[in-house]
Write a protein that holds these residues in place. Structure first.
Motif, PDB file in Angstrom:
ATOM      1  N   LEU A 367       0.829  -1.208   0.000  1.00 27.22           N
ATOM      2  CA  LEU A 367       0.000   0.000   0.000  1.00 27.22           C
ATOM      3  C   LEU A 367       0.859   1.252   0.000  1.00 27.22           C
ATOM      4  O   LEU A 367       0.516   2.255  -0.631  1.00 27.22           O
ATOM      5  CB  LEU A 367      -0.931  -0.007   1.217  1.00 27.22           C
ATOM      6  N   CYS A 368       1.980   1.203   0.713  1.00 25.18           N
ATOM      7  CA  CYS A 368       2.885   2.350   0.752  1.00 25.18           C
ATOM      8  C   CYS A 368       3.507   2.595  -0.622  1.00 25.18           C
ATOM      9  O   CYS A 368       3.568   3.736  -1.084  1.00 25.18           O
ATOM     10  CB  CYS A 368       3.972   2.114   1.799  1.00 25.18           C
ATOM     11  N   ARG A 369       3.959   1.538  -1.275  1.00 23.11           N
ATOM     12  CA  ARG A 369       4.554   1.682  -2.605  1.00 23.11           C
ATOM     13  C   ARG A 369       3.551   2.259  -3.605  1.00 23.11           C
ATOM     14  O   ARG A 369       3.898   3.079  -4.453  1.00 23.11           O
ATOM     15  CB  ARG A 369       5.035   0.325  -3.115  1.00 23.11           C
ATOM     16  N   SER A 371       1.287   4.294  -2.991  1.00 27.10           N
ATOM     17  CA  SER A 371       1.001   5.684  -2.643  1.00 27.10           C
ATOM     18  C   SER A 371       2.163   6.617  -2.936  1.00 27.10           C
ATOM     19  O   SER A 371       1.980   7.825  -3.025  1.00 27.10           O
ATOM     20  CB  SER A 371       0.632   5.794  -1.154  1.00 27.10           C
ATOM     21  N   ARG A 377      10.867   6.710  -3.232  1.00 22.98           N
ATOM     22  CA  ARG A 377      10.900   5.449  -2.504  1.00 22.98           C
ATOM     23  C   ARG A 377      12.265   5.116  -1.906  1.00 22.98           C
ATOM     24  O   ARG A 377      12.455   4.037  -1.375  1.00 22.98           O
ATOM     25  CB  ARG A 377      10.475   4.301  -3.428  1.00 22.98           C
ATOM     26  N   LEU A 397       6.287   8.785   4.805  1.00 22.53           N
ATOM     27  CA  LEU A 397       5.142   9.271   4.034  1.00 22.53           C
ATOM     28  C   LEU A 397       4.822  10.724   4.353  1.00 22.53           C
ATOM     29  O   LEU A 397       4.448  11.507   3.471  1.00 22.53           O
ATOM     30  CB  LEU A 397       3.923   8.395   4.325  1.00 22.53           C
ATOM     31  N   PRO A 411       1.102  11.702  -0.378  1.00 28.15           N
ATOM     32  CA  PRO A 411       1.185  10.239  -0.236  1.00 28.15           C
ATOM     33  C   PRO A 411       0.638   9.740   1.099  1.00 28.15           C
ATOM     34  O   PRO A 411       0.059   8.652   1.162  1.00 28.15           O
ATOM     35  CB  PRO A 411       2.689   9.963  -0.365  1.00 28.15           C
ATOM     36  N   GLU A 414      -3.091   9.472   0.714  1.00 29.17           N
ATOM     37  CA  GLU A 414      -3.428   8.394  -0.214  1.00 29.17           C
ATOM     38  C   GLU A 414      -3.248   7.032   0.463  1.00 29.17           C
ATOM     39  O   GLU A 414      -4.065   6.123   0.298  1.00 29.17           O
ATOM     40  CB  GLU A 414      -2.540   8.505  -1.455  1.00 29.17           C
ATOM     41  N   PHE A 415      -2.168   6.901   1.245  1.00 28.44           N
ATOM     42  CA  PHE A 415      -1.901   5.660   1.968  1.00 28.44           C
ATOM     43  C   PHE A 415      -3.012   5.363   2.981  1.00 28.44           C
ATOM     44  O   PHE A 415      -3.531   4.245   3.051  1.00 28.44           O
ATOM     45  CB  PHE A 415      -0.545   5.758   2.675  1.00 28.44           C
ATOM     46  N   ARG A 418      -6.072   4.181   1.260  1.00 29.34           N
ATOM     47  CA  ARG A 418      -5.922   2.800   0.794  1.00 29.34           C
ATOM     48  C   ARG A 418      -6.145   1.812   1.936  1.00 29.34           C
ATOM     49  O   ARG A 418      -6.785   0.772   1.761  1.00 29.34           O
ATOM     50  CB  ARG A 418      -4.538   2.594   0.180  1.00 29.34           C
TER      51      ARG A 418
END
Length: 741
Positions: A367-369, A371, A377, A397, A411, A414-415, A418
């Protein structure tokens, strides 16, 4: 160097309304270490190699150009650049555009420290570089000197953008490769307007230019161009250099002038901490000598790049989280780390919720990737499981900015969204949702505006094909491919007759970028998206046969096929379109966002099933409702003639409706048609694949009365548009290349 000069620089950087930071190639070299094309000389050397590989030149020509590049003066080096450009066909040459894309266009952000520190000042950013590293880090769009209107808006931050003084690789004609290119542009009206706009702005701060422009002779030309502005300006301007360059530079730019030289340290790695200290209002020389916080540990770790630098950031994040940590380390955390976009207590609460969620580290990592943008990264990829790994994940994040250029938010938000939408049964789903709404409002974001972009799915390809009619029954065709990353150009503009269109589409379908993926994802996951003016929206595009062979089938049987509104997509960049679509673009995004926010429940659909629904007042009142993002036109052509249908579609598009479904056929019975629409509309976001199944069923049945024989789907996502439809890019009218019918 006196503290007063450094303090004056720090004060100037706080004045975000009257300061412009000009970023040179030194910043790109540091941000993309090991990439030779980040420097001007390395880029020209790469171009010489390109000419050899493409058989545009022989070895003798290449050896002579390299000899010119090795000369200490600028004339020979500029001559090499000019000859290189000519070999590739000049600024308008296709080889020249290909080379720029493969060289400077391929640079990727690997080291963020300096770029993040510059962005943190909150002031306008300009660059003499051709690459997109600043855009990749900040999410802001590029603007070149060729677009005077957008330059003026960018300098007012309306909206913010990255100003490319020497051009951007995606606009080859804007790229100033050599000093003599200034002769081409100095008399250009747009360039004169740019000079006047910069002169009226205020303080200029040059970062990453070096004493010799990091080998870029254009920087010297830029200074010569700006010197008249310096002499008339009431502002002081600053050139940041390494300490060993400062004394030499002051001979050329004495302290009595308007351009002041500031040393930031002995080596390039000193630049990021210098900038962070300026942002915090500290003198870079402060700290009390031997009692400086963190002592030799911080200096040693900061001097090392790569994994040690990441370890340092992990240590400082931990210091920022722990109330009892040495306050001197907390001070260094403020200096070395980007400022988080959320409160520390809020971040700690989210980490606690994640721990209670029951989701595995692997699922949270995924989920982090999803976002994070790829360039963001670095620290996350080096994160390893540990007792406070969730706190570290949330901290990483929280440091990332929003990405308006990608039409994506922070992000962190968004995370959290998700996580709240994860399909597993989560005991903390409601609490995460509450946290998300509260954090969004604190960060100045409307919760309903946060969407999860469908274009990020790695198992789908979207082929965007723009078709515009031209005089003499010809068409202009352009195409782009979205594979979940950056949208790439597959077909520069070409002209053809309508009869030749299937052949053009077949060549696109055979492109290696598509063929290499189809065997992995399947034909049903390549979606054709036809961007059409409204007079072509009723074309039977799904019935076009583009395959070769003895038994070709229509394109709509092999792939999902949808149509999209050209007028709405290009409303913000083209002045030749109806002005009513400019307002439609805003409504369009809002309705798409509202629809995605409701994606977990039933989506309201306005079904036009009777002539009463076409009555003007009822039609407008329904389309203006915020929750209505999908329209189904269920009337047959006999009840809704072509002109009426076109008028309805114009109204639907003009009111921002992103999804519409209609039939062009007469033969399907009204009851069958109603049942088909009822079945298809149960999952609106899955309409492209559902309509594909319906078309395939109609094809297999060979039944002319089947409703799937004549379905058209408008499926128009504002999150996926061609690069030339993004505000900040110059639009060029159709008519560049020709193909024979």
């Amino acid at each position: 160097m006196g503290r007063s000069l450094e303090d004056a620089l720090a004060e100037a950087l706080k004045d975000t309304q009257h300061t412009l930071i000009v970023v040179g190639s030194g910043v790109s070299m540091g941000a993309s270490p090991g990439s030779s094309c980040a420097s001007w000389t390395g880029l020209i050397e790469d171009g010489i190699d390109f000419c050899l590989k493409q058989k545009l030149a022989d070895k003798a020509w290449a050896d002579f150009r390299r000899l010119q590049l090795a000369q200490p003066g600028t004339d020979e080096r500029i001559s090499a650049a000019e000859q290189l450009q000519r070999k590739m066909g000049g600024p308008q040459g296709s080889r020249y555009a290909d080379w720029l894309e493969e060289s400077v266009g391929a640079l990727r952000l690997k080291q963020r420290d300096v770029v993040d520190a510059l962005h943190a000042f909150g002031t306008r950013l300009a660059t003499t570089n051709y690459d997109g590293l600043l855009e990749e880090a900040t999410g802001l769009p590029p603007v070149t000197w060729r677009n005077a209107r957008e330059v003026e808006r960018a300098l007012r931050s309306e909206p913010p953008a990255i100003l490319h003084l020497h051009g951007h690789w995606k606009d080859p004609e804007s790229v100033i490769l050599g000093i003599r290119d200034y002769e081409r542009v100095l008399n250009d009206k747009a360039f004169q307007q740019l000079q006047a706009a910069i002169g009226a702005l205020g303080t200029l701060v040059f970062v990453g230019s070096g004493l010799d422009g990091m080998g870029d002779p254009n920087v010297g030309a830029l200074f010569e161009w700006l010197l008249p502005l310096f002499s008339r300006s009431r502002y002081t301007h600053y050139l940041l250099l390494r300490d060993n360059e400062s004394a030499e530079a002051e001979k050329k730019y004495p302290p009595t002038g308007k351009l002041r030289v500031v040393g930031y340290g002995a080596k390039h790695s000193d630049l990021a901490p210098f900038l962070r200290r300026l942002a915090q209002g500290h003198s870079p020389g402060g700290g009390g000598g031997g009692s400086s916080p963190g002592g030799g540990l911080v200096q040693t770790l900061q001097a090392a790049n790569g994994v040690l630098d990441s370890n340092l950031r992990f240590l400082l994040r931990r210091a920022r989280r722990a109330p009892g940590m040495d306050p001197r380390l907390r001070e260094y955390a403020d200096l070395y780390l980007p400022r988080p976009y959320a409160d520390t207590a809020e971040l700690a609460q989210l980490a606690t919720l994640l721990r209670r969620s029951g989701l595995s580290w692997e699922k949270l990592s995924e989920l982090c990737r999803m976002s994070l943008s790829e360039a963001c990264r670095g620290d996350f990829d080096q994160l390893r499981p540990g007792p406070d790994m969730l706190e570290e994940l949330v901290d990483i994040l929280s440091e990332m900015p929003s990405r308006p250029y990608e039409r994506r938010t922070f992000p962190l938000l968004e995370f959290a969204l998700r996580v709240s939408k994860h399909p597993e049964e989560l005991p903390v789903r409601a609490e995460v949702r509450t946290w998300f709404k509260r954090a969004a409002k604190t960060m100045g974001v409307a919760p309903e505006s946060v969407t999860l972009p469908v274009a990020q799915l790695p198992d789908k390809l979207h082929l965007l094909v723009k078709i515009e009619p031209l005089p003499r029954a010809r068409f202009s065709v352009q195409a782009w491919l979205d594979d979940g990353g950056e949208i790439q150009t597959l077909q520069a503009e070409t002209r053809c007759t309508k009869k030749a269109l299937p052949g053009v589409l077949w060549e696109l379908r055979k492109h290696t970028a598509i063929q290499s993926r189809l065997h992995q994802i399947g034909r049903q996951n390549l979606m054709f998206e036809f961007i059409l003016p409204r007079e072509l929206l009723l074309e039977e595009v799904e019935h076009w046969v583009i395959e070769k062979g003895s038994d070709p089938v229509p394109i709509g049987i092999r792939h999902p096929v949808v149509v999209r509104s050209l007028e709405r997509i290009y409303a913000e960049v083209r002045s030749d379109l109806d002005e009513e679509f400019l307002d439609a673009a805003t409504d369009w995004r809002q309705k798409w966002q509202a629809m995605q926010a409701l994606a977990e429940g039933a989506l309201p659909v306005f079904r036009i099933a009777s002539l009463t629904d076409l009555e003007r007042t009822r039609l407008l009142s329904m389309l203006l409702k915020k929750e209505i993002a999908c329209v189904a036109l269920e009337l047959s052509p006999s009840n809704c003639p072509v002109q009426t249908r076109r008028d309805v579609l114009k109204t639907v598009i003009g009111k921002g409706i992103p999804i519409a479904l209609w039939t062009r056929g007469e033969k399907a019975a009204p009851t069958q048609l109603g049942a088909t629409f009822e079945r298809l509309l149960t999952e609106v976001l899955e309409l492209p694949s559902r309509v594909l199944d319906e078309r395939l069923s109609a094809f297999e049945s060979n039944n002319p009365h089947h409703a799937g024989q004549s379905l058209t789907l408008l499926f128009d996502s504002p999150d996926r548009v061609p690069p030339d439809a993004v505000p900040g890019w110059d639009y060029h009218a159709p008519g560049v290349l020709e193909t024979q019918p």
